[in-house]
Write a protein that holds these residues in place. Structure first.
Motif, short mmCIF file in Angstrom:
data_model
loop_
_atom_site.label_atom_id
_atom_site.label_comp_id
_atom_site.label_asym_id
_atom_site.label_seq_id
_atom_site.Cartn_x
_atom_site.Cartn_y
_atom_site.Cartn_z
N HIS A 1 0.81 -1.22 0.00
CA HIS A 1 0.00 0.00 0.00
C HIS A 1 0.85 1.28 0.00
N TYR A 2 1.80 1.37 0.92
CA TYR A 2 2.54 2.61 1.10
C TYR A 2 3.75 2.77 0.18
N LYS A 3 4.35 1.68 -0.23
CA LYS A 3 5.58 1.77 -1.02
C LYS A 3 5.47 1.10 -2.39
N ASN A 4 4.29 0.55 -2.70
CA ASN A 4 4.10 -0.17 -3.96
C ASN A 4 5.19 -1.23 -4.15
N TRP A 5 5.46 -1.97 -3.09
CA TRP A 5 6.52 -2.98 -3.06
C TRP A 5 5.92 -4.34 -2.74
N SER A 6 6.51 -5.36 -3.32
CA SER A 6 6.08 -6.72 -2.99
C SER A 6 7.31 -7.62 -2.91
N ILE A 7 7.12 -8.78 -2.29
CA ILE A 7 8.19 -9.76 -2.17
C ILE A 7 8.63 -10.14 -3.60
N PRO A 8 9.92 -10.06 -3.90
CA PRO A 8 10.38 -10.41 -5.25
C PRO A 8 10.08 -11.87 -5.59
N GLU A 9 9.74 -12.11 -6.84
CA GLU A 9 9.44 -13.46 -7.31
C GLU A 9 10.63 -14.39 -7.10
N SER A 10 11.84 -13.84 -7.09
CA SER A 10 13.04 -14.67 -6.91
C SER A 10 13.08 -15.34 -5.53
N LEU A 11 12.31 -14.83 -4.59
CA LEU A 11 12.25 -15.42 -3.25
C LEU A 11 11.07 -16.40 -3.19
N HIS A 12 11.10 -17.37 -4.09
CA HIS A 12 9.98 -18.27 -4.24
C HIS A 12 9.71 -19.12 -3.00
N HIS A 13 10.74 -19.46 -2.23
CA HIS A 13 10.51 -20.24 -1.00
C HIS A 13 9.73 -19.40 0.03
N LEU A 14 10.10 -18.14 0.15
CA LEU A 14 9.39 -17.25 1.07
C LEU A 14 7.95 -17.03 0.61
N LYS A 15 7.76 -16.79 -0.68
CA LYS A 15 6.41 -16.59 -1.20
C LYS A 15 5.55 -17.84 -1.00
N SER A 16 6.14 -19.00 -1.21
CA SER A 16 5.42 -20.25 -1.01
C SER A 16 5.04 -20.43 0.46
N TYR A 17 5.98 -20.12 1.35
CA TYR A 17 5.73 -20.20 2.79
C TYR A 17 4.59 -19.27 3.19
N MET A 18 4.64 -18.03 2.69
CA MET A 18 3.59 -17.07 3.01
C MET A 18 2.24 -17.55 2.49
N ASN A 19 2.20 -18.02 1.26
CA ASN A 19 0.93 -18.52 0.70
C ASN A 19 0.40 -19.68 1.51
N PHE A 20 1.30 -20.56 1.94
CA PHE A 20 0.88 -21.70 2.75
C PHE A 20 0.29 -21.25 4.09
N LEU A 21 0.99 -20.32 4.77
CA LEU A 21 0.48 -19.82 6.05
C LEU A 21 -0.83 -19.07 5.88
N PHE A 22 -0.88 -18.18 4.88
CA PHE A 22 -2.05 -17.34 4.70
C PHE A 22 -3.29 -18.13 4.27
N SER A 23 -3.09 -19.30 3.69
CA SER A 23 -4.23 -20.09 3.23
C SER A 23 -4.79 -21.01 4.31
N ARG A 24 -4.13 -21.07 5.45
CA ARG A 24 -4.64 -21.89 6.56
C ARG A 24 -5.96 -21.32 7.05
N ASP A 25 -6.88 -22.21 7.36
CA ASP A 25 -8.19 -21.80 7.84
C ASP A 25 -8.08 -20.93 9.09
N SER A 26 -7.18 -21.30 10.00
CA SER A 26 -7.02 -20.53 11.23
C SER A 26 -6.51 -19.11 10.95
N PHE A 27 -5.66 -18.96 9.94
CA PHE A 27 -5.16 -17.63 9.60
C PHE A 27 -6.28 -16.81 8.95
N GLU A 28 -6.99 -17.42 8.02
CA GLU A 28 -8.10 -16.73 7.34
C GLU A 28 -9.13 -16.21 8.34
N LYS A 29 -9.42 -16.99 9.36
CA LYS A 29 -10.45 -16.62 10.34
C LYS A 29 -9.99 -15.55 11.32
#
Length: 102
Positions: free
Chosen positions: A32-60
């Motif tokens: 939002h503030y810096k128009n920045w996102s995790i670089p695609e080259s950090l695919h392990h981090l992005k995968s980890y974040m997607n995995f955590l964020f998709s958990r039902d407990s996180f969503e709720k």
């Protein structure tokens, strides 16, 4: 070497539960503030974040994006005309992160 989607392998740990919200805040606020996102080259981090964020407990339990943005606003937005005690030009950022030199 540990194998699994979590920091300690196959089982979620306190480290994952502590890191997930911080990564969510990083993603939302910096986007939002810096128009920045995790670089695609950090695919392990992005995968980890997607995995955590998709958990039902996180969503709720995750905060609304608007609440994260509002919570970070006082930390990243410098009001125009504020005395920062520096010799450099003061830069204020609007909600859209457009720089305005005072």
């Amino acid at each position: 070497m540990l194998q699994g989607p979590f920091i300690n392998g196959k089982e979620i740990s306190a480290a994952d539960l502590a890191l997930g919200p911080k990564l969510y805040h990083l993603e939302v606020a910096l986007s939002h503030y810096k128009n920045w996102s995790i670089p695609e080259s950090l695919h392990h981090l992005k995968s980890y974040m997607n995995f955590l964020f998709s958990r039902d407990s996180f969503e709720k339990t995750k905060p609304q994006k608007e609440d994260v943005i509002a919570g970070w606003r006082p930390k990243v937005v410098v009001p125009v005309g504020a005395n920062t005690g520096t010799c450099t030009p003061q830069v204020a950022y609007s909600r859209e992160a457009t720089p305005v030199v005072a």
